[in-house]
Design a protein around this motif. Sequence first.
Motif, PDB file in Angstrom:
ATOM      1  N   ILE A 280       0.831  -1.208   0.000  1.00 24.38           N
ATOM      2  CA  ILE A 280       0.000   0.000   0.000  1.00 24.38           C
ATOM      3  C   ILE A 280       0.861   1.253   0.000  1.00 24.38           C
ATOM      4  CG2 ILE A 280      -1.848   1.206   1.214  1.00 24.38           C
ATOM      5  CD1 ILE A 280      -2.649  -1.468   2.433  1.00 24.38           C
ATOM      6  N   LEU A 281       1.933   1.231   0.783  1.00 30.32           N
ATOM      7  CA  LEU A 281       2.810   2.398   0.836  1.00 30.32           C
ATOM      8  C   LEU A 281       3.516   2.625  -0.492  1.00 30.32           C
ATOM      9  CD1 LEU A 281       4.012   4.625   2.632  1.00 30.32           C
ATOM     10  CD2 LEU A 281       5.806   3.000   3.299  1.00 30.32           C
ATOM     11  N   GLY A 282       3.936   1.547  -1.151  1.00 31.69           N
ATOM     12  CA  GLY A 282       4.581   1.694  -2.447  1.00 31.69           C
ATOM     13  C   GLY A 282       3.654   2.278  -3.492  1.00 31.69           C
ATOM     14  N   LEU A 283       2.390   1.855  -3.481  1.00 33.98           N
ATOM     15  CA  LEU A 283       1.410   2.421  -4.406  1.00 33.98           C
ATOM     16  C   LEU A 283       1.144   3.879  -4.090  1.00 33.98           C
ATOM     17  CD1 LEU A 283      -0.637   2.088  -6.698  1.00 33.98           C
ATOM     18  CD2 LEU A 283      -2.262   1.191  -5.018  1.00 33.98           C
ATOM     19  N   ALA A 284       1.172   4.241  -2.825  1.00 36.20           N
ATOM     20  CA  ALA A 284       0.851   5.612  -2.431  1.00 36.20           C
ATOM     21  C   ALA A 284       1.962   6.598  -2.774  1.00 36.20           C
ATOM     22  CB  ALA A 284       0.546   5.667  -0.935  1.00 36.20           C
ATOM     23  N   ILE A 285       3.220   6.177  -2.689  1.00 36.82           N
ATOM     24  CA  ILE A 285       4.327   7.116  -2.884  1.00 36.82           C
ATOM     25  C   ILE A 285       4.941   7.033  -4.271  1.00 36.82           C
ATOM     26  CG2 ILE A 285       4.873   6.986  -0.437  1.00 36.82           C
ATOM     27  CD1 ILE A 285       7.306   5.295  -1.153  1.00 36.82           C
ATOM     28  N   SER A 286       4.532   6.084  -5.095  1.00 33.10           N
ATOM     29  CA  SER A 286       5.169   5.909  -6.409  1.00 33.10           C
ATOM     30  C   SER A 286       4.594   6.911  -7.403  1.00 33.10           C
ATOM     31  CB  SER A 286       4.958   4.484  -6.908  1.00 33.10           C
ATOM     32  OG  SER A 286       3.583   4.191  -7.013  1.00 33.10           O
ATOM     33  N   SER A 287       5.343   7.909  -7.660  1.00 36.93           N
ATOM     34  CA  SER A 287       5.007   8.887  -8.699  1.00 36.93           C
ATOM     35  C   SER A 287       6.301   9.545  -9.127  1.00 36.93           C
ATOM     36  CB  SER A 287       4.023   9.939  -8.174  1.00 36.93           C
ATOM     37  OG  SER A 287       4.605  10.670  -7.119  1.00 36.93           O
ATOM     38  N   VAL A 288       6.315  10.066 -10.332  1.00 38.20           N
ATOM     39  CA  VAL A 288       7.528  10.648 -10.888  1.00 38.20           C
ATOM     40  C   VAL A 288       7.254  12.063 -11.317  1.00 38.20           C
ATOM     41  CG1 VAL A 288       9.211  10.538 -12.754  1.00 38.20           C
ATOM     42  CG2 VAL A 288       8.479   8.444 -11.625  1.00 38.20           C
ATOM     43  N   ASN A 289       8.082  12.964 -10.834  1.00 33.59           N
ATOM     44  CA  ASN A 289       8.053  14.347 -11.300  1.00 33.59           C
ATOM     45  C   ASN A 289       9.040  14.471 -12.453  1.00 33.59           C
ATOM     46  OD1 ASN A 289       7.968  17.079 -11.700  1.00 33.59           O
ATOM     47  ND2 ASN A 289       8.525  17.637  -9.597  1.00 33.59           N
ATOM     48  N   PRO A 290       8.596  14.849 -13.659  1.00 32.88           N
ATOM     49  CA  PRO A 290       9.523  14.918 -14.796  1.00 32.88           C
ATOM     50  C   PRO A 290      10.716  15.821 -14.541  1.00 32.88           C
ATOM     51  CG  PRO A 290       7.251  15.090 -15.536  1.00 32.88           C
ATOM     52  CD  PRO A 290       7.224  15.189 -14.041  1.00 32.88           C
ATOM     53  N   ARG A 291      10.565  16.808 -13.668  1.00 32.47           N
ATOM     54  CA  ARG A 291      11.673  17.704 -13.390  1.00 32.47           C
ATOM     55  C   ARG A 291      12.659  17.120 -12.376  1.00 32.47           C
ATOM     56  NH1 ARG A 291       8.727  23.660 -12.897  1.00 32.47           N
ATOM     57  NH2 ARG A 291       7.823  23.667 -15.013  1.00 32.47           N
ATOM     58  N   ALA A 292      12.238  16.090 -11.674  1.00 35.21           N
ATOM     59  CA  ALA A 292      13.122  15.445 -10.699  1.00 35.21           C
ATOM     60  C   ALA A 292      13.865  14.289 -11.352  1.00 35.21           C
ATOM     61  CB  ALA A 292      12.322  14.951  -9.505  1.00 35.21           C
ATOM     62  N   GLY A 293      14.813  13.727 -10.641  1.00 41.51           N
ATOM     63  CA  GLY A 293      15.567  12.607 -11.176  1.00 41.51           C
ATOM     64  C   GLY A 293      14.736  11.342 -11.247  1.00 41.51           C
ATOM     65  N   ASN A 294      15.194  10.395 -12.075  1.00 42.19           N
ATOM     66  CA  ASN A 294      14.452   9.148 -12.247  1.00 42.19           C
ATOM     67  C   ASN A 294      14.508   8.277 -10.997  1.00 42.19           C
ATOM     68  OD1 ASN A 294      13.881   9.922 -14.885  1.00 42.19           O
ATOM     69  ND2 ASN A 294      15.686   8.864 -15.722  1.00 42.19           N
ATOM     70  N   SER A 295      15.511   8.482 -10.151  1.00 40.54           N
ATOM     71  CA  SER A 295      15.672   7.637  -8.962  1.00 40.54           C
ATOM     72  C   SER A 295      15.086   8.268  -7.707  1.00 40.54           C
ATOM     73  CB  SER A 295      17.157   7.351  -8.742  1.00 40.54           C
ATOM     74  OG  SER A 295      17.879   8.559  -8.553  1.00 40.54           O
ATOM     75  N   THR A 296      14.304   9.333  -7.852  1.00 41.14           N
ATOM     76  CA  THR A 296      13.764   9.999  -6.673  1.00 41.14           C
ATOM     77  C   THR A 296      12.834   9.087  -5.894  1.00 41.14           C
ATOM     78  OG1 THR A 296      13.922  12.125  -7.817  1.00 41.14           O
ATOM     79  CG2 THR A 296      12.517  12.030  -5.860  1.00 41.14           C
ATOM     80  N   SER A 297      11.938   8.413  -6.600  1.00 38.20           N
ATOM     81  CA  SER A 297      10.987   7.523  -5.924  1.00 38.20           C
ATOM     82  C   SER A 297      11.697   6.371  -5.224  1.00 38.20           C
ATOM     83  CB  SER A 297       9.967   6.985  -6.931  1.00 38.20           C
ATOM     84  OG  SER A 297       9.211   8.040  -7.488  1.00 38.20           O
ATOM     85  N   LEU A 298      12.744   5.828  -5.859  1.00 40.09           N
ATOM     86  CA  LEU A 298      13.482   4.734  -5.223  1.00 40.09           C
ATOM     87  C   LEU A 298      14.223   5.216  -3.988  1.00 40.09           C
ATOM     88  CD1 LEU A 298      14.938   2.796  -8.292  1.00 40.09           C
ATOM     89  CD2 LEU A 298      13.045   2.135  -6.802  1.00 40.09           C
ATOM     90  N   MET A 299      14.738   6.419  -4.033  1.00 37.98           N
ATOM     91  CA  MET A 299      15.411   6.961  -2.851  1.00 37.98           C
ATOM     92  C   MET A 299      14.423   7.159  -1.711  1.00 37.98           C
ATOM     93  SD  MET A 299      18.561   7.072  -3.592  1.00 37.98           S
ATOM     94  CE  MET A 299      19.146   8.055  -2.216  1.00 37.98           C
ATOM     95  N   ILE A 300      13.234   7.659  -2.043  1.00 43.58           N
ATOM     96  CA  ILE A 300      12.202   7.819  -1.015  1.00 43.58           C
ATOM     97  C   ILE A 300      11.794   6.459  -0.455  1.00 43.58           C
ATOM     98  CG2 ILE A 300       9.834   8.585  -0.610  1.00 43.58           C
ATOM     99  CD1 ILE A 300      10.279  10.754  -2.681  1.00 43.58           C
TER     100      ILE A 300
END
Length: 369
Positions: A280-300
């Motif tokens: 549930i937490l992974g579904l809730a926080i998984s999103s990508v901001n095009p202006r941010a890096g591709n690994s931002t979600s994985l770091m979070i």
Amino acid sequence: MLFDSSIRKELARSFGATAVVLITVVMTMMLIRTLGQAYKGSVSPSDVMLVMGFTVLGQLPTILGLSLFVAIVGSLSRMYRDSEMVIWFAAGQGLASLLRPLLRFAWPVILITAVLALGVLPWSYQQIEQIKTQFQQRSDLDRIAPGEFQESAGGTRVFFVDKESPSDMAASNVFVVSRDPGKESVTSAKGAHIATVKGQRMVILEDGQRMETRTDDGSVRVTDFKEYGVKVDNDNPVTMQEIAARSMPTKELLGRDEPIARSVLAWRLGLPFAALNFVILGLAISSVNPRAGNSTSLMIALFAFIVYYNLMTLGESWVSADKIGMWGILGLLHGSILVCSTLVLLARHFRWSPRDLLRRSNARQESAR
């Protein structure tokens, strides 16, 4: 149907790759750690691979939970980045509709995590403890190695035997330092051999000298001898020591009321709950901001994983210190994370924002007036 199958295939590929990488990393770390224990004398060098295997097996529940979390966040982030999520949203699939295929993929992993945590984890700890105990409780005669200083099992004696020994049952130039309550002694001899006296294996020293020093008054007594017997085996026979709480079977832990037993049980029960919360937490926080890096979600995700498991360790220490009950920490930690993850998921599904909620609250107050 296409929606479910495509997501589960993506998750399966990501989960498999992540699990292989994490298991490889953990095996390398455990190998280095076990080699260090073997160097310090805690583990037999011949049992290094065996101890490493049992240790990795005990870490599998944590590895599976992290692999599941990283697979969900990584797969959904890629779908956001490649605009696949936009297509699914345009087809009438909301964010909460992803929860069903995620749970259909994750429930076998959660079940395996529960089996490993409740059954395999204590068994692996028990095997490691038995290997270490057998090595630590081996005979002092087995510890003696020519040309090396060796400490006895209790740490009260130090032995040295010359490399040029005539046979395995005899030695030359023997040196023994022992510390007993109230006295210390240093014994040296030109030769020694192993003998059995009244069923007890002993080392018979030949043509030597013994210097005994009293620790209370500092008096010294020197004795020359032709033969002197030293009992070097452990006084007590090798027996199974009391099994530590971490190596106790889960069924046995359920019948115990000690805080340490409850803390270990809380940790084991928390592992499958944490795997469920990661979905549930992974579904809730998984999103990508095009202006941010591709690994931002994985770091979070990695930061959330570290915080979560540190809180689990902290909760285990609280239960062990009898500051909180087992069910209290399970409800407080895992229950609160489940509620918070669900609220974040619902807020993203219905596209709630603090500004919208404030605006709706103001509108209701104005309409009420």
